[in-house]
Design a protein around this motif. Structure first.
Motif: not given
Lengths: 355, 268
Positions: A154-167
């Motif tokens: 689902a995330f070909p580009i890995p999340p990098t910041s906590w904000m990714d969990l919210f956006t």
């Protein structure tokens, strides 16, 4: 006469039986070979009772009766202890321990009876909640650092910041607890340390959590098993967690993204207010801190471990995987601990859930 | 002298209820008698949660009636006598399955990789799993319905059993159509069963908290969840007691209404 004799013998026997049934606890003692006797009541998460972690203790103390009770959730454990649940040793973590101390559910630990207390890393002994008011309330044993656990498909580009969990518009899940949700939202908004947020900052955190809800599949309950089920059934794509689930579901569609400011936690054992068999309690605490037990926790669960003696014997690969090598950097992490204004946090979380 | 039943009811029911009310009206923090209630209502979402609880319980009970009434009718009037008891026993057994087991059974039906989604995709109706079957209000209604259905069927069946064959024959003799017989004989005479089922089922469903917690989405909270959160997360026992007392009051009102309507049907 016979009736009277029966009464003379029977009443004390009955009283003894009633006392033990009502939680009266044998004070126990120590055998000549150093093993402990009596009864020891342990209230813990299931992983402390895993055979490879626990069985050596019962083998070393054959005259000790161990009564095990499993903890289902931090909040449940706090409430149960507050309600008068009788135990000698309780498994706890930074966070709930603040409530347990405030509720008068614990007694302080005499660190002189913990053989290797001086071998514990300062990261653990200084962790919020381990010591307060000049007393030690928890023997810290394991720890970890939260990042984002995500589904690579689902995330070909890995999340990098906590904000990714919210956006993200992917499927999110979180535990049903104020602490994890509020702290991660605070870190996403750059509020550090999260425990000292102002009223305005708390309002912003609430707004962020409410906005996130449309992507939240469910707020899961209890420990890791519920989350593992969600993950295995392809119900969710991202959550805030440590490495435990990634290790458990090795080889599946799951990965861990560390955060620049991680969320660190520490867990261990505390002594309950009414513990009586202190010889057995300290025997168990020393056992739990031993390299034999901590090695299993580091290798099987990738936990950070608290004893330098354990770390000295662990292979480099295990240390790298658990992040033990980065322990010094975790002193700058956000800590998984109760807020200065806990009532405001619980109200905020109720508002989010009810919105 | 008190009837013997009170020896059980007093310690097991009345004493806990009184303690609950004492807790609700005498909060620990020394506030006024209604401070716990004020605090509960200051949580702006409580009314919304109560409304949602009634919607979920109402929808579930409606669905249970939709499924349970025809089932009770079939068992009572269309099934040979010797098969009726085993059928009812099977129903009771299905209702006695552990809630957790039943709920996780629904995971494998409603989940993204569940039977329904697999069938939809296999038949080419959808090309990707449908989200929202599980972890939604829909899932809560379905799981509650499956768990409580037997307790709707049994009282309705019992009420239908009181209808005598000669009453149905009389209706036929008077050239009543099957629909008119149903409307004028079966339905009125089985209504006390429906009301009995309502009392047995609606109130526990209204206060359920495990089902919305396990299969509901983040916004499928019911009043039982509110009470549970006040105990486990907020640690505010007076607020939990106040919310539980409200629930109790609503239940008493509902039972009162149901009893009045039942009496009306019995001609009392």
């Amino acid at each position: 006469m016979v009736k009277r004799r029966i009464a003379l013998i029977g009443v004390p026997v009955l009283l003894c039986g009633l006392l033990s049934a009502c939680g009266g606890n044998s004070n126990g003692g120590i055998n000549a070979n150093g093993s402990v006797t009596g009864t020891l009541r342990i209230f813990s998460y299931a992983d402390a009772f895993a055979p490879n972690v626990f069985d050596a203790f019962t083998k070393a103390n054959p005259d000790l009766t161990v009564e095990k009770s499993e903890i289902a959730s931090d909040d449940g454990a706090v409430a149960k202890l507050k309600g008068g649940f009788k135990t000698d040793v309780v498994n706890t973590c930074a966070g709930p321990i603040d409530d347990e101390v405030a509720n008068g559910s614990l007694q302080p630990i005499d660190t002189s009876r913990i053989k290797d207390w001086n071998q514990i890393y300062p990261f653990f002994t200084n962790f919020k909640g381990v010591q307060s008011g000049g007393k030690t309330w928890m023997l810290p044993l394991i720890g970890g650092a939260y990042g984002l656990v995500y589904r690579p498909s689902a995330f070909p580009i890995p999340p990098t910041s906590w904000m990714d969990l919210f956006t993200t518009n992917k499927r999110v899940t979180s535990p049903d607890d104020p602490l994890t949700n509020i702290v991660t939202a605070a870190l996403a908004l750059g509020y550090f340390p999260p425990q000292s947020m102002t009223k305005d900052q708390l309002n912003n955190v609430q707004d962020l959590l409410i906005k996130q809800k449309k992507h939240v599949v469910t707020y899961y309950q209890g420990a890791g098993a519920a989350l593992a089920t969600l993950w295995k059934n392809d119900e969710v794509d991202i959550t805030a967690l440590d490495l435990s689930l990634v290790n458990e579901l090795k080889g599946q569609d799951i990965a861990f993204a560390p955060m620049s400011i991680p969320l660190a936690y520490a867990c261990g054992f505390s002594i309950a207010k009414d513990a009586k068999n202190l010889d057995a309690v300290y025997a168990y605490l020393n056992y739990a801190l031993s390299p034999a037990v901590q090695t299993v926790q580091a290798t099987s669960y990738s936990y950070l471990v608290s004893s330098k003696l354990t770390v000295a014997g662990l292979p480099a690969s295990v240390l790298a995987k658990s992040g033990q090598k980065n322990l010094d950097s975790y002193t700058k992490a956000a800590t998984y601990g109760r807020a200065n204004d806990q009532a405001a946090w619980t109200k905020l979380w109720q508002n989010v859930k009810g919105s | 002298m008190l009837p013997i039943g009170y020896l059980v009811l007093i310690p097991l029911f009345y004493v806990p209820v009184v303690l609950l009310l004492v807790k609700a009206f005498q909060p620990d923090n020394g506030g006024g008698a209604f401070s716990a209630f004020t605090s509960v209502f200051s949580e702006g979402h409580l009314l919304g949660t109560i409304r949602q609880s009634f919607e979920i319980a109402g929808l579930s009970f409606g669905l249970m009636l939709l499924l349970g009434y025809p089932l009770a009718y079939l068992v009572c009037f269309k099934m040979q006598q010797r098969f009726q008891l085993p059928t009812l026993l099977l129903l009771v057994m299905s209702g006695s399955i552990s809630d957790i087991v039943r709920i996780f059974g629904w995971y494998s039906l409603l989940g993204r990789e569940g039977v329904i989604n697999s069938a939809l995709m296999h038949l080419g109706i959808t090309h990707a799993p449908v989200d929202g079957l599980l972890f939604s209000r829909f899932a809560v209604v379905i799981v509650l319905t499956s768990g409580w259905l037997p307790y709707v069927v049994i009282p309705i069946y019992s009420a239908m059993r009181t209808i005598e064959a000669r009453q149905l024959e009389a209706a036929r003799d008077l050239y009543s159509s099957p629909f008119a017989t149903f409307k004028n004989v079966v339905l009125p005479m089985s209504t006390p069963g429906i009301l009995g089922a309502f009392i047995i089922v609606f109130i526990p469903v209204l206060s359920d908290f495990a089902t919305p917690q396990l299969v509901g989405g983040p916004s499928s909270l019911m009043i039982g969840n509110f009470v549970s959160d006040q105990v486990l997360q907020v640690g505010d026992l007076p607020a939990a007691a106040a919310a539980a007392a409200l629930l109790l009051a609503m239940s008493v009102v509902l039972i009162g209404v149901a009893q009045r309507v039942t009496r009306k049907f019995h001609g009392g």
